[in-house]
Design a protein around this motif. Structure first.
Motif, PDB file in Angstrom:
ATOM      1  N   GLU A 182       0.830  -1.205   0.000  1.00 48.78           N
ATOM      2  CA  GLU A 182       0.000   0.000   0.000  1.00 48.78           C
ATOM      3  C   GLU A 182       0.865   1.257   0.000  1.00 48.78           C
ATOM      4  OE1 GLU A 182      -3.575   0.428  -0.103  1.00 48.78           O
ATOM      5  OE2 GLU A 182      -3.073  -1.507  -0.984  1.00 48.78           O
ATOM      6  N   ALA A 183       1.958   1.217   0.726  1.00 49.79           N
ATOM      7  CA  ALA A 183       2.870   2.365   0.731  1.00 49.79           C
ATOM      8  C   ALA A 183       3.452   2.579  -0.662  1.00 49.79           C
ATOM      9  CB  ALA A 183       3.984   2.147   1.750  1.00 49.79           C
ATOM     10  N   GLY A 184       3.792   1.496  -1.339  1.00 50.84           N
ATOM     11  CA  GLY A 184       4.311   1.602  -2.696  1.00 50.84           C
ATOM     12  C   GLY A 184       3.277   2.159  -3.654  1.00 50.84           C
ATOM     13  N   ARG A 185       2.043   1.715  -3.530  1.00 52.44           N
ATOM     14  CA  ARG A 185       0.970   2.210  -4.398  1.00 52.44           C
ATOM     15  C   ARG A 185       0.703   3.696  -4.172  1.00 52.44           C
ATOM     16  NH1 ARG A 185      -3.383  -2.736  -3.586  1.00 52.44           N
ATOM     17  NH2 ARG A 185      -2.389  -4.242  -5.008  1.00 52.44           N
ATOM     18  N   SER A 186       0.957   4.136  -2.948  1.00 50.62           N
ATOM     19  CA  SER A 186       0.740   5.546  -2.622  1.00 50.62           C
ATOM     20  C   SER A 186       1.939   6.412  -2.981  1.00 50.62           C
ATOM     21  CB  SER A 186       0.430   5.687  -1.123  1.00 50.62           C
ATOM     22  OG  SER A 186      -0.741   4.957  -0.774  1.00 50.62           O
ATOM     23  N   ASN A 187       2.935   5.797  -3.616  1.00 51.58           N
ATOM     24  CA  ASN A 187       4.145   6.515  -4.043  1.00 51.58           C
ATOM     25  C   ASN A 187       4.857   7.201  -2.874  1.00 51.58           C
ATOM     26  OD1 ASN A 187       3.844   5.910  -6.848  1.00 51.58           O
ATOM     27  ND2 ASN A 187       2.259   7.484  -6.981  1.00 51.58           N
ATOM     28  N   VAL A 188       4.883   6.535  -1.745  1.00 50.21           N
ATOM     29  CA  VAL A 188       5.594   7.056  -0.585  1.00 50.21           C
ATOM     30  C   VAL A 188       7.089   7.000  -0.860  1.00 50.21           C
ATOM     31  CG1 VAL A 188       6.086   6.704   1.868  1.00 50.21           C
ATOM     32  CG2 VAL A 188       3.778   6.310   0.986  1.00 50.21           C
ATOM     33  N   PRO A 189       7.822   8.097  -0.690  1.00 50.30           N
ATOM     34  CA  PRO A 189       9.275   8.070  -0.947  1.00 50.30           C
ATOM     35  C   PRO A 189      10.005   7.233   0.100  1.00 50.30           C
ATOM     36  CG  PRO A 189       8.614  10.186  -0.022  1.00 50.30           C
ATOM     37  CD  PRO A 189       7.345   9.447  -0.319  1.00 50.30           C
ATOM     38  N   ALA A 190      11.187   6.786  -0.255  1.00 53.42           N
ATOM     39  CA  ALA A 190      11.953   5.900   0.622  1.00 53.42           C
ATOM     40  C   ALA A 190      12.183   6.502   1.999  1.00 53.42           C
ATOM     41  CB  ALA A 190      13.292   5.551  -0.028  1.00 53.42           C
ATOM     42  N   ARG A 191      12.453   7.809   2.057  1.00 53.19           N
ATOM     43  CA  ARG A 191      12.766   8.432   3.347  1.00 53.19           C
ATOM     44  C   ARG A 191      11.573   8.445   4.297  1.00 53.19           C
ATOM     45  NH1 ARG A 191      12.198  12.506  -0.345  1.00 53.19           N
ATOM     46  NH2 ARG A 191      10.644  14.124   0.123  1.00 53.19           N
ATOM     47  N   ASN A 192      10.355   8.317   3.754  1.00 53.52           N
ATOM     48  CA  ASN A 192       9.154   8.345   4.585  1.00 53.52           C
ATOM     49  C   ASN A 192       8.504   6.978   4.741  1.00 53.52           C
ATOM     50  OD1 ASN A 192       9.431  11.134   4.798  1.00 53.52           O
ATOM     51  ND2 ASN A 192       8.142  11.530   3.014  1.00 53.52           N
ATOM     52  N   ALA A 193       9.043   5.965   4.066  1.00 53.08           N
ATOM     53  CA  ALA A 193       8.403   4.651   4.041  1.00 53.08           C
ATOM     54  C   ALA A 193       8.284   4.043   5.430  1.00 53.08           C
ATOM     55  CB  ALA A 193       9.182   3.720   3.118  1.00 53.08           C
ATOM     56  N   ASP A 194       9.343   4.124   6.207  1.00 53.24           N
ATOM     57  CA  ASP A 194       9.348   3.517   7.538  1.00 53.24           C
ATOM     58  C   ASP A 194       8.244   4.113   8.403  1.00 53.24           C
ATOM     59  OD1 ASP A 194      10.488   3.055  10.435  1.00 53.24           O
ATOM     60  OD2 ASP A 194      11.627   1.733   9.136  1.00 53.24           O
ATOM     61  N   ARG A 195       8.160   5.437   8.407  1.00 57.38           N
ATOM     62  CA  ARG A 195       7.164   6.122   9.234  1.00 57.38           C
ATOM     63  C   ARG A 195       5.742   5.851   8.733  1.00 57.38           C
ATOM     64  NH1 ARG A 195       9.400  10.554   9.045  1.00 57.38           N
ATOM     65  NH2 ARG A 195       8.172  11.672   7.479  1.00 57.38           N
ATOM     66  N   TYR A 196       5.572   5.826   7.421  1.00 62.67           N
ATOM     67  CA  TYR A 196       4.254   5.582   6.828  1.00 62.67           C
ATOM     68  C   TYR A 196       3.752   4.186   7.206  1.00 62.67           C
ATOM     69  CZ  TYR A 196       0.634   5.216   3.206  1.00 62.67           C
ATOM     70  OH  TYR A 196      -0.549   5.044   2.538  1.00 62.67           O
ATOM     71  N   ILE A 197       4.616   3.192   7.071  1.00 65.28           N
ATOM     72  CA  ILE A 197       4.223   1.813   7.378  1.00 65.28           C
ATOM     73  C   ILE A 197       3.930   1.656   8.865  1.00 65.28           C
ATOM     74  CG2 ILE A 197       5.039  -0.579   7.420  1.00 65.28           C
ATOM     75  CD1 ILE A 197       6.569   0.065   4.830  1.00 65.28           C
ATOM     76  N   GLN A 198       4.713   2.319   9.713  1.00 63.11           N
ATOM     77  CA  GLN A 198       4.456   2.254  11.158  1.00 63.11           C
ATOM     78  C   GLN A 198       3.076   2.814  11.481  1.00 63.11           C
ATOM     79  OE1 GLN A 198       6.541   0.909  13.889  1.00 63.11           O
ATOM     80  NE2 GLN A 198       4.399   0.996  14.515  1.00 63.11           N
ATOM     81  N   ARG A 199       2.707   3.922  10.839  1.00 63.18           N
ATOM     82  CA  ARG A 199       1.374   4.496  11.058  1.00 63.18           C
ATOM     83  C   ARG A 199       0.274   3.546  10.573  1.00 63.18           C
ATOM     84  NH1 ARG A 199       3.391   9.523   9.002  1.00 63.18           N
ATOM     85  NH2 ARG A 199       2.119   9.195   7.130  1.00 63.18           N
ATOM     86  N   THR A 200       0.525   2.896   9.442  1.00 63.01           N
ATOM     87  CA  THR A 200      -0.438   1.929   8.921  1.00 63.01           C
ATOM     88  C   THR A 200      -0.632   0.779   9.898  1.00 63.01           C
ATOM     89  OG1 THR A 200       0.184   2.448   6.636  1.00 63.01           O
ATOM     90  CG2 THR A 200      -0.952   0.365   7.010  1.00 63.01           C
ATOM     91  N   ILE A 201       0.464   0.286  10.447  1.00 59.05           N
ATOM     92  CA  ILE A 201       0.392  -0.817  11.403  1.00 59.05           C
ATOM     93  C   ILE A 201      -0.309  -0.376  12.684  1.00 59.05           C
ATOM     94  CG2 ILE A 201       1.787  -2.327  12.880  1.00 59.05           C
ATOM     95  CD1 ILE A 201       3.807  -2.461  10.573  1.00 59.05           C
ATOM     96  N   ASP A 202      -0.001   0.827  13.157  1.00 56.31           N
ATOM     97  CA  ASP A 202      -0.667   1.350  14.357  1.00 56.31           C
ATOM     98  C   ASP A 202      -2.176   1.432  14.140  1.00 56.31           C
ATOM     99  OD1 ASP A 202       1.765   1.602  15.601  1.00 56.31           O
ATOM    100  OD2 ASP A 202       1.986   3.742  15.199  1.00 56.31           O
ATOM    101  N   HIS A 203      -2.562   1.899  12.956  1.00 59.31           N
ATOM    102  CA  HIS A 203      -3.984   2.014  12.632  1.00 59.31           C
ATOM    103  C   HIS A 203      -4.641   0.637  12.619  1.00 59.31           C
ATOM    104  CE1 HIS A 203      -7.683   3.447  10.779  1.00 59.31           C
ATOM    105  NE2 HIS A 203      -7.556   2.491   9.862  1.00 59.31           N
ATOM    106  N   MET A 204      -3.990  -0.343  12.014  1.00 59.98           N
ATOM    107  CA  MET A 204      -4.558  -1.693  11.961  1.00 59.98           C
ATOM    108  C   MET A 204      -4.722  -2.274  13.360  1.00 59.98           C
ATOM    109  SD  MET A 204      -3.004  -3.545   8.526  1.00 59.98           S
ATOM    110  CE  MET A 204      -1.272  -3.411   8.996  1.00 59.98           C
ATOM    111  N   GLN A 205      -3.751  -2.009  14.223  1.00 60.86           N
ATOM    112  CA  GLN A 205      -3.838  -2.534  15.586  1.00 60.86           C
ATOM    113  C   GLN A 205      -4.935  -1.841  16.379  1.00 60.86           C
ATOM    114  OE1 GLN A 205       0.303  -2.060  16.765  1.00 60.86           O
ATOM    115  NE2 GLN A 205       0.719  -4.221  16.366  1.00 60.86           N
ATOM    116  N   GLU A 206      -5.104  -0.537  16.161  1.00 62.67           N
ATOM    117  CA  GLU A 206      -6.190   0.195  16.827  1.00 62.67           C
ATOM    118  C   GLU A 206      -7.550  -0.350  16.415  1.00 62.67           C
ATOM    119  OE1 GLU A 206      -5.601   4.233  15.756  1.00 62.67           O
ATOM    120  OE2 GLU A 206      -3.806   4.500  17.013  1.00 62.67           O
ATOM    121  N   GLN A 207      -7.651  -0.738  15.131  1.00 58.29           N
ATOM    122  CA  GLN A 207      -8.903  -1.275  14.601  1.00 58.29           C
ATOM    123  C   GLN A 207      -9.032  -2.785  14.838  1.00 58.29           C
ATOM    124  OE1 GLN A 207     -11.285   0.699  13.116  1.00 58.29           O
ATOM    125  NE2 GLN A 207      -9.980   2.408  13.753  1.00 58.29           N
TER     126      GLN A 207
END
Length: 259
Positions: A182-207
């Motif tokens: 999903e991060a790749g599809r959203s064209n997230v740059p490499a420097r932000n990938a780690d933070r983006y994926i962490q937020r995605t995982i946090d959201h999944m765990q909250e839900q």
């Protein structure tokens, strides 16, 4: 060299012979390069390439490389002038095992498979055969995660490697693969990938999301909500700017909605 066996043996070895994140990253980079060479017994690679792939600064590279050799994970030797160093990867799953179960290594030009131990050790090996199969499957899935990251953003640096391993244990390979994709599809740059994926995982765990299907359904629900909010915003802006008649009443009509 068997890549899966090597990775599994590496992480087993870390329990007794730990490395820091930079050292782990460099080992992975060297293993990756060695794999690209077809597992040559000796291979060369420029320090700048290793620094880039492992996310290391040049002034720290030599210290990290020496630690890997001292810890028994690699061997290397310099060459004259500015030529790249020569490397040998220690075949970790090919180490001898003594009666106490500890690992020892003799790095020679003619490495042979050696297994020493009593009948109890052999019996234990048979008992854990299924565990080995399961471990191989897990290592193969972890390797696939690393390759997916590299396909999208190039070889993961030391921080990303550690996070990938932590996420792999935390949410499993399927959800982690989904988050990276999903991060790749959203064209997230490499420097932000780690933070983006962490937020995605946090959201999944909250839900309390535990499957990829649940994650897809939640994402679709989120997209629909965003679409409604945008539509409402556009509607409000359209109504506010709509011309009024001379009597002061609005000429707004349902047919004027932009959807």
């Amino acid at each position: 060299m068997n890549y899966l066996k090597q990775l599994r043996a590496f992480y087993d070895a870390l329990e007794l012979n730990p490395l820091n994140a930079s050292e782990v990253a460099l080992w992975h980079a060297l293993t990756w390069v060695n794999n690209k060479t077809g597992w040559k017994y000796e291979f060369t690679v420029a320090s700048s390439v290793l620094c880039q792939k492992a996310g290391l600064k040049s002034d720290n590279f030599y210290k990290v490389r020496n630690k890997l050799q001292q810890a028994g994970y690699i061997n290397w030797r310099p060459r004259r002038g500015n030529q790249a160093a020569v490397y040998q990867m220690v075949k970790l799953y090919d180490l001898s095992v003594n009666n106490t179960g500890s690992h020892t290594d003799t790095f020679t030009g003619n490495r042979t498979d050696t297994f020493t131990g009593n009948r109890t050790a052999l019996t234990k090996l048979n008992e854990t055969k299924q565990d080995d199969v399961d471990d191989d499957a897990r290592v193969k899935k972890l390797q696939a995660v690393f390759e997916l990251w590299q396909h999208i953003w190039d070889f993961p640096n030391a921080v990303a490697q550690q996070d990938l391993q932590d996420w792999f244990k935390e949410i499993g390979p399927e959800l982690l693969t989904y988050a990276i994709t999903e991060a790749g599809r959203s064209n997230v740059p490499a420097r932000n990938a780690d933070r983006y994926i962490q937020r995605t995982i946090d959201h999944m765990q909250e839900q309390k999301i535990t499957t990829v299907q649940q994650a897809k359904e939640a994402a679709e629900k989120h997209r629909q909500q965003i679409h409604r909010e945008i539509s409402q915003t556009d509607k409000s802006a359209y109504t506010k700017n709509k011309p009024v008649t001379s009597t002061g009443s609005s000429s707004f009509d349902a047919s004027d909605l932009p959807f």
